[in-house]
Structures are given as structure tokens and as C-alpha cells.
Motif scaffolding. Sequence first.
Motif, PDB file in Angstrom:
ATOM      1  N   LEU A  65       9.605 -17.187 -71.157  1.00 34.23           N
ATOM      2  CA  LEU A  65       8.786 -16.159 -70.505  1.00 34.23           C
ATOM      3  C   LEU A  65       8.950 -16.165 -68.982  1.00 34.23           C
ATOM      4  CD1 LEU A  65       5.515 -16.277 -72.635  1.00 34.23           C
ATOM      5  CD2 LEU A  65       7.413 -14.680 -72.814  1.00 34.23           C
ATOM      6  N   TYR A 111       6.002  -8.055 -69.892  1.00 35.19           N
ATOM      7  CA  TYR A 111       5.593  -8.835 -71.055  1.00 35.19           C
ATOM      8  C   TYR A 111       4.282  -8.276 -71.589  1.00 35.19           C
ATOM      9  CZ  TYR A 111       8.900 -12.540 -69.755  1.00 35.19           C
ATOM     10  OH  TYR A 111      10.026 -13.261 -69.470  1.00 35.19           O
ATOM     11  N   ASP A 116       4.598 -11.029 -77.113  1.00 38.25           N
ATOM     12  CA  ASP A 116       5.827 -11.630 -76.614  1.00 38.25           C
ATOM     13  C   ASP A 116       5.869 -13.148 -76.693  1.00 38.25           C
ATOM     14  OD1 ASP A 116       6.979  -9.194 -76.186  1.00 38.25           O
ATOM     15  OD2 ASP A 116       6.354  -9.067 -74.102  1.00 38.25           O
ATOM     16  N   TYR A 120      10.387 -13.977 -77.266  1.00 40.18           N
ATOM     17  CA  TYR A 120      11.383 -14.581 -76.373  1.00 40.18           C
ATOM     18  C   TYR A 120      11.485 -16.056 -76.630  1.00 40.18           C
ATOM     19  CZ  TYR A 120      11.236 -10.203 -73.883  1.00 40.18           C
ATOM     20  OH  TYR A 120      11.319  -8.884 -73.559  1.00 40.18           O
TER      21      TYR A 120
END
Length: 120
Positions: A65, A111, A116, A120
Motif C-alpha cells: 500500500l 486506495y 484494497d 495489493y
Amino acid sequence: EARAVVRRREARYRVPTARVAAWRWNPTVYRYGYLWAAGTLYYWWRDQGIAEKGGFEAAISPCYLNRMDPTEVAFGWGMYLLQMIRVALGLASPLHADSFSNCLGPPLEEYQFPRDLHRY
């Protein structure tokens, strides 16, 4: 409850929230306003994803992130080049390309949490 505290504080900003806390292009090297991390509870969500082992990248990537673009921060250039490399890596090896490509810079789109954490 944290979200409620943030919203109360945002209501007291002396400028529009979107100006200082949105994910948007601006004249700085960052892709977001300086209060974006606070407004989205970014650090809380990122740490939550790491603690939950949100996905493969959360478990192994030091850039899980990521919200920083290293060449933009260091030199003031490179955003588009690194973004092209990030996309190319994703196309060439879509399974776990983000393990490395997250280090190249943040995604183009903001994001969205909690979605999310596992993306990711």
C-alpha cells in the motif's frame, strides 16, 4: 468511531476538505493532499492489512500500500516512467507483480479501504 472523529475534525477545516485531504494531482510530488492519510485512516488500514496478512503482498512486500513515488520525491521527475514500468510488470507477470512494483510508486487511483487491503 475513528471515522467519526475524522469527519468531525474535517468539518472544522478552514478550507474545502478536497483541497487538503483528497487524492488528486497537485503541484507537489505527492498524489494527494497533505491530510489525505488522516482523512482515509490510511495508516490504520495499512497496518490492519499487514496484521491480517491481507494478501500475498501484505505478507512479503516492504512496499505494501505504498503512497510515495521515490523518483518524484528525490528528483522531481520519473512519475510517468515508473508508472509505465509498473503497468508493464503487471501485464508481464500479473500474479504477484505488485510485490515489487508497489515500490515504484502508488497506483493512479486512490486506495479504497477496506477493499484494497486484499487487492495489493
